[in-house]
Enzyme design. Structure first.
Site, mmCIF file in Angstrom:
data_model
loop_
_atom_site.group_PDB
_atom_site.id
_atom_site.type_symbol
_atom_site.label_atom_id
_atom_site.label_comp_id
_atom_site.label_asym_id
_atom_site.label_seq_id
_atom_site.Cartn_x
_atom_site.Cartn_y
_atom_site.Cartn_z
ATOM 1 N N CYS A 131 -34.300 53.849 18.010
ATOM 2 C CA CYS A 131 -34.952 54.775 17.148
ATOM 3 C C CYS A 131 -35.157 54.327 15.703
ATOM 4 C CB CYS A 131 -34.248 56.045 17.389
ATOM 5 S SG CYS A 131 -35.039 57.732 16.217
ATOM 6 N N CYS A 134 -34.301 57.334 13.363
ATOM 7 C CA CYS A 134 -32.818 57.413 13.223
ATOM 8 C C CYS A 134 -32.191 56.507 12.227
ATOM 9 C CB CYS A 134 -32.295 57.680 14.412
ATOM 10 S SG CYS A 134 -33.239 58.252 15.651
ATOM 11 N N ASP A 135 -32.543 55.135 12.609
ATOM 12 C CA ASP A 135 -31.487 54.010 12.100
ATOM 13 C C ASP A 135 -32.335 53.104 11.239
ATOM 14 O OD1 ASP A 135 -29.773 55.107 13.752
ATOM 15 O OD2 ASP A 135 -30.306 53.833 15.524
#
Ligand code: NDP
Length: 316
Positions: A131, A134-135
């Site tokens: 993701c 997200c990261d």
């Protein structure tokens, strides 16, 4: 007899549970033996509002579960093995017991697909992610790789290009299946380059990812490729196989039906083709795939189910 049975215990299911009990419904949540969903496999979550310093994924799920239990959701930790939505009351069998519900909310989520090559399990969260939203933040000014040739891969590469130094898309074929518009954006982005016809045979590194072994699909030659991060975008598998009679799309996602409500002019947005069965989260969403959107969809599903019970004279 429950008013609402929720199948699945990720952010969507637990949020649906919280909304359901607070609307006064007797609610059962069948959580599964591995409860909590994909956030149980993550580390620091920095994009879920309300936690200024971020929060560990498993802790976020423990908090959501405690909140749902405190408010009165009955939670069982067994896996459901069968469902019957063919007539009222609906049934779900879990741990050898059959539970009855007047309405159902399905929040069984989707699992990211993995390559299953050596090093993947040990380096998850240590350089390997599924993701970018997200990261990406953890890879500022680093060199990263995206695997895949679909729309997700294009999107991940685009997101990463805003923070990373260089993004390399590695694809097993010599063309992408992504939409033309997405591809054009990628080819026009000076930070993104593409390596065609290569597969990954191994991840390199012990505590932290340092690189990959790439195999040329035509010659079979293998070569080391150094990178700080890998983002897998090779698709997801929605957990929808145990439901009979529900409309699924070609990839197995549950199809949401916008059903017009007879009594008010409002629509049920989270309905399925079976009246009384609602859906929330990633099992019906290939697009957003975020904890916060999942939680939002769970809340919407519970609000729809609650209104449906009332309008069908099924509310206690
Ligand atoms: P897709 O299934 O469309 O693409 C998966 C990609 O991963 C393919 O290019 C495939 O290669 C590759 N792949 C699969 N398995 C492997 C493997 N073992 N090793 C190497 N490569 C592999 O998944 P997406 O997640 O990209 O998209 C899912 C759906 O969501 C699609 O319908 C897409 O259009 C949609 N979507 C739409 C978006 C938007 O509209 N903005 C954004 C994101 C997704 P190959 O091509 O060789 O099969």
């Amino acid at each position: 007899m429950y008013d609402i049975i929720i199948l699945g215990s990720g952010p969507s299911g637990l949020t649906a549970g919280i909304y359901s009990v607070r609307a006064g419904h007797k609610t059962l949540l069948i959580a599964g033996t591995k409860w909590g969903g994909q956030l149980m496999l993550t580390t620091l979550v920095e994009n879920f509002p309300g936690f200024p310093e971020g929060i560990q994924g498993p802790q976020l799920m423990i908090n959501m579960r405690k909140q749902a239990e405190r408010l009165g959701v009955d939670i069982v930790n067994t896996d459901f093995t069968a469902t019957d939505f063919s007539k009222q009351p609906f049934k779900a069998t879990a741990g050898g017991k059959t539970y009855q519900g007047k309405s159902i909310i399905i929040t069984t989520g989707a699992d990211s697909l993995w390559l299953n090559v050596p090093g993947e399990k040990t380096l998850r969260g240590k350089g390997i992610s599924t993701c970018a939203t997200c990261d990406a933040f953890f890879f500022r000014n680093k060199n990263v790789v995206v695997i895949g040739g679909g729309d997700s891969a294009m999107e991940e590469a685009e997101v990463l290009s805003h923070v990373a130094n260089k993004v390399t898309i590695i694809h097993r074929k010599d063309s992408f299946r992504a939409s033309c518009a997405m591809q054009e954006k990628i080819f026009a982005n000076p930070k993104i380059r593409v390596i065609w016809n290569k597969t990954i045979t191994k991840y390199l590194g012990t505590d932290k990812l340092t690189g990959l072994m790439l195999k040329d699909v035509k010659t079979g030659n293998e070569k080391e490729f150094k990178t700080d991060g890998v983002f897998l975008a090779i698709g997801h598998k929605p957990n929808s196989t145990l439901f009979k009679g529900l409309d699924l799309d070609e990839k197995g996602y549950i199809v949401r039906k916008e059903v017009k409500n007879e009594k008010s002019l409002l629509k049920y947005r989270m309905a399925t083709n079976i009246p009384g069965v609602f859906v929330g989260g990633d099992v019906a969403d290939y697009r957003y795939k975020q904890a916060i959107t999942s939680a939002g969809f769970g809340a919407m599903a519970a609000l729809d189910a609650s209104r449906w019970l009332e309008e069908n004279g099924l509310k206690n």
